[in-house]
Scaffold this motif. Structure first.
Motif, PDB file in Angstrom:
ATOM      1  N   ALA A 252       0.833  -1.200   0.000  1.00  0.00           N
ATOM      2  CA  ALA A 252       0.000   0.000   0.000  1.00  0.00           C
ATOM      3  C   ALA A 252       0.869   1.252   0.000  1.00  0.00           C
ATOM      4  O   ALA A 252       0.566   2.237  -0.684  1.00  0.00           O
ATOM      5  N   ALA A 255       2.229   1.588  -3.404  1.00  0.00           N
ATOM      6  CA  ALA A 255       1.181   2.087  -4.299  1.00  0.00           C
ATOM      7  C   ALA A 255       0.955   3.587  -4.093  1.00  0.00           C
ATOM      8  O   ALA A 255       0.800   4.346  -5.067  1.00  0.00           O
ATOM      9  N   MET A 256       0.948   4.018  -2.822  1.00  0.00           N
ATOM     10  CA  MET A 256       0.782   5.447  -2.558  1.00  0.00           C
ATOM     11  C   MET A 256       1.959   6.240  -3.111  1.00  0.00           C
ATOM     12  O   MET A 256       1.786   7.331  -3.685  1.00  0.00           O
ATOM     13  N   LEU A 259       1.476   6.692  -6.696  1.00  0.00           N
ATOM     14  CA  LEU A 259       0.479   7.723  -6.982  1.00  0.00           C
ATOM     15  C   LEU A 259       1.059   9.118  -6.770  1.00  0.00           C
ATOM     16  O   LEU A 259       0.840  10.028  -7.577  1.00  0.00           O
ATOM     17  N   ARG A 392      -5.828   0.235   4.523  1.00  0.00           N
ATOM     18  CA  ARG A 392      -5.037   0.634   3.365  1.00  0.00           C
ATOM     19  C   ARG A 392      -5.708   0.346   2.030  1.00  0.00           C
ATOM     20  O   ARG A 392      -5.814   1.218   1.188  1.00  0.00           O
ATOM     21  N   TRP A 393      -6.163  -0.878   1.853  1.00  0.00           N
ATOM     22  CA  TRP A 393      -6.632  -1.285   0.533  1.00  0.00           C
ATOM     23  C   TRP A 393      -8.121  -1.088   0.324  1.00  0.00           C
ATOM     24  O   TRP A 393      -8.568  -0.892  -0.806  1.00  0.00           O
ATOM     25  N   ARG A 396      -8.059   3.517   2.060  1.00  0.00           N
ATOM     26  CA  ARG A 396      -7.103   4.543   1.636  1.00  0.00           C
ATOM     27  C   ARG A 396      -6.885   4.593   0.132  1.00  0.00           C
ATOM     28  O   ARG A 396      -7.031   5.661  -0.489  1.00  0.00           O
ATOM     29  N   ILE A 397      -6.509   3.480  -0.479  1.00  0.00           N
ATOM     30  CA  ILE A 397      -6.169   3.490  -1.900  1.00  0.00           C
ATOM     31  C   ILE A 397      -7.369   3.876  -2.764  1.00  0.00           C
ATOM     32  O   ILE A 397      -7.237   4.734  -3.659  1.00  0.00           O
ATOM     33  N   LEU A 427      -4.712  12.767  -2.021  1.00  0.00           N
ATOM     34  CA  LEU A 427      -3.964  11.647  -1.439  1.00  0.00           C
ATOM     35  C   LEU A 427      -3.836  11.816   0.071  1.00  0.00           C
ATOM     36  O   LEU A 427      -3.955  10.858   0.834  1.00  0.00           O
TER      37      LEU A 427
END
Length: 495
Positions: A252, A255-256, A259, A392-393, A396-397, A427
Motif C-alpha cells: 500500500a 502504491a501510494m 500515486l 489501506r486497501w 485509503r487506496i 492523497l
C-alpha cells in the motif's frame, strides 16, 4: 505483566521499545538528512525506496510476530525451555525467508523501481541505494528474531541499548560515505545504504551473541538449530497473517508512493519527508503495541483475560494522548518541521499541505496499532491483518484514486472513471480518512472479545507441576502450542 499495577508495568515494558524504535527511526532520518545535501533527486530516490525497504522490514516483523505471541505465552505459563526451542526455530525461519527475499528482490530490482515510478536520475539514485539494502535483509531478519525473543520474555531494554549503539554508528559514518568526508569517495545514496549495512551488521552480531549466552531470560541453544517441523509449522500458522499484514502495509505504501510520483519530484520528496515525520507516531504506537502484545500474551498464558483487556485499554488511551499532542505541534509548525530536512521552497510548500491534513489524525493511527498489538499477543493475527487491509486497501487506496485524479483510465483493465480532481491533497485526505475509519472498526472488533477465545495454549506435560524442569517436561516441548481451534473449541472463525 501478570501481577501488580498495570500502568507502571506497561510503562516499564514500553519505554525501552519507544526509545529503541525512535533510535531505529534515526537510520532513516539520518539518511534523509545527509542525502538532502546531495540533490532533490537523491531525496526523491530515497523517498521512493522507503516503502520498498519497509516492505522487507515489515516482512521481518511478520515472521517474528508469532515468536512474541508464542514465547510470551510460554513464559506466562512457566514453560521456559519450550520458549527456547521457539527461539532457535525462529532464527532458522528468519534466515531462510530473508535469503529468498533478498535474492528475488535483487533479480527484480529494475522492474520494481520502474513500477514504483522512478525515472531518469531518480532511477539511478534509487538503484544505487536499493542494491545495498538487499544485502542487509538477512541481518535485519535475524535482529528482529533476537528482539522478538527477548520481548516475549519481557526484556525490552537490551534490544533498545543495542539499537542505540547501532544507530549511533549509522549517524557517525553516514556523512563519510554519503558526502565523501576524510578523503573517502562521495557515494551519495549508495553511501547511505552502506552505512546502514555496517550498523546493522554490528547489531545483529551482538544480538545473536546475547541469545547464545542466555543471560536475558531466553536462550538460543545451538543444539536446537535443527528444523523442527512442528514448531516451524506453528510459527508459520500464527505468523503468516502478520507477514501478509506487513506486506499489505508495504505494498500500500508502494502504491501510494507510485500515486504521489505522478505529481512530480517536489510532491514525492515532500511525501518522503512527511512520512518520516509520521514515522515518529508509528515509532511510539508500534512500541506500545509491542508492549501490549507481550502483556496480553503473558496474561492469556496465565489465564487472566480481564487483565489483558485492561492492559490494552490503558495502552491505547495513553498512546493516543501522546500522538494527538505531537500531531498538534506538527500542524501548528509544518514549515519548521519540513525545513529541518530540506530548504527547497517547492518541497516545503507541498509538505505543509501534507501535515496540515494528516497530522491531526496521528492519534488514530497510533490507537489502531496498539489494538492490533493486542490481537497479535493473543495469537489472533488474522484480525490484525484484516484491519490493515481495511485501512489501506479498502479505504485509503480507493479514496486516493477517487479524490486525487480527474478523468482516469485504469491501465491493463481499461476501466475509466471521473474522480474529484483534488490533486495531491486528495492523497493526503485519503490518509486521514483511513486512519479514523479503521480505528473505529478496530475498537468495535476488540470489544467483541473473540480474541480471548483464540488463545495459544499448551497442555501441561505429566508431572510438570511437581518437576517443571524435568526431562519429561523438556521432551514435551516439541508439541509446542495448540490453538483453541485445534483443540476443538467453539471459537468463531468469521475473522
Amino acid at each position: 505483566m501478570t501481577t501488580g499495577r498495570i500502568t507502571p508495568k506497561l510503562f516499564h515494558l514500553a519505554w525501552p521499545l519507544v526509545l529503541g524504535n525512535l533510535l531505529q527511526t534515526l537510520y532513516n532520518l539520518a539518511d534523509m538528512f545527509w542525502v538532502g545535501r546531495v540533490s532533490a533527486e537523491a531525496v526523491a530516490a530515497v523517498s521512493l525506496m522507503f516503502p520498498l525497504s519497509w516492505m522487507f522490514v515489515s516482512s521481518a516483523m511478520g515472521v517474528t510476530a508469532a515468536t512474541i505471541a508464542v514465547v510470551s505465552q510460554h513464559v506466562g505459563a512457566g514453560n521456559d525451555r519450550h520458549a527456547d526451542r521457539v527461539v532457535a526455530q525462529t532464527c532458522i525461519l528468519a534466515t531462510v525467508v530473508s535469503l529468498a527475499l533478498a535474492a528475488g528482490g535483487f533479480l527484480a530490482r529494475h522492474w520494481l523501481l520502474y513500477w514504483i515510478g522512478a525515472r531518469d536520475q531518480v532511477f539511478v539514485e534509487a538503484l544505487a541505494y536499493i542494491e545495498v539494502i538487499f544485502l542487509t535483509l538477512p541481518l535485519t531478519f535475524l535482529f528482529f528474531a533476537f528482539r522478538a525473543s527477548l520481548q516475549g520474555a519481557g526484556d525490552t531494554k537490551t534490544a533498545m541499548w543495542l539499537v542505540a549503539v547501532s544507530a549511533g554508528i549509522n549517524i557517525v559514518i553516514d556523512p563519510f560515505f554519503v558526502l565523501g568526508w576524510a578523503g573517502l569517495p562521495a557515494m551519495g545514496t549508495r553511501g547511505a545504504a552502506l552505512a546502514t549495512l555496517v550498523s546493522r551488521l554490528f547489531a545483529t552480531a551482538v544480538g545473536i551473541w546475547i541469545l547464545v549466552r542466555g543471560k536475558r531470560g531466553i536462550q538460543l541453544h545451538l543444539g536446537d538449530l535443527r528444523p523442527n517441523p512442528t514448531i516451524l509449522r506453528k510459527l508459520v500458522d500464527v505468523g503468516y497473517p502478520a507477514t501478509l499484514d506487513g506486506w499489505a502495509r508495504s505494498f500500500a505504501a508502494v502504491a501510494m508512493a507510485a500515486l504521489v510520483a505522478r505529481f512530480g519530484p517536489a510532491a514525492t520528496a515532500a511525501y518522503g519527508i512527511g512520512v518520516r515525520l509520521m514515522s515518529v507516531s508509528w515509532t511510539v504506537s508500534g512500541a506500545v503495541g509491542q508492549a501490549t502484545s507481550t502483556g496480553v500474551g503473558q496474561n492469556l498464558g496465565a489465564e487472566t483475560p480481564d487483565r489483558a483487556t485492561r492492559v490494552t485499554g490503558v495502552a491505547t488511551v495513553a498512546t493516543m494522548g501522546i500522538l494527538f499532542a505531537a500531531g498538534g505541534l506538527a500542524w501548528l509548525f509544518p514549515a519548521v518541521a519540513m525545513g529541518v530536512f530540506i530548504d527547497d521552497p517547492a518541497v516545503v510548500s507541498e509538505g505543509v499541505g501534507f501535515l496540515r491534513i494528516v497530522a491531526l489524525t496521528w492519534g488514530f493511527f497510533g490507537g489502531l496499532m496498539v489494538i492490533q498489538g493486542a490481537f497479535r499477543g493473543a495469537g489472533d493475527t488474522k484480525v490484525a491483518m484484516t484491519l490493515s487491509l481495511l485501512s489501506r486497501w479498502i479505504v485509503r487506496i480507493p479514496i486516493a484514486a477517487i479524490t486525487a485524479f480527474g478523468a482516469v483510465t485504469v491501465p491493463v483493465v481499461g476501466v475509466s472513471y471521473t474522480g474529484l480532481g483534488w490533486g495531491v491533497d486528495g492523497l493526503w485526505w485519503a490518509y486521514a480518512t483511513s486512519a479514523i475509519v479503521s480505528f473505529v472498526v478496530g475498537v468495535a472488533w476488540f470489544l467483541r472479545g473473540t480474541w480471548q477465545e483464540g488463545v495459544i495454549e499448551e497442555e501441561p506435560p505429566a508431572g510438570a507441576a511437581a518437576a517443571p524442569d524435568a526431562t519429561a517436561s523438556e521432551d514435551a516441548g516439541d508439541d509446542v502450542v495448540a490453538t483453541a481451534e485445534e483443540q476443538g473449541s467453539d471459537a468463531p472463525t468469521d475473522d
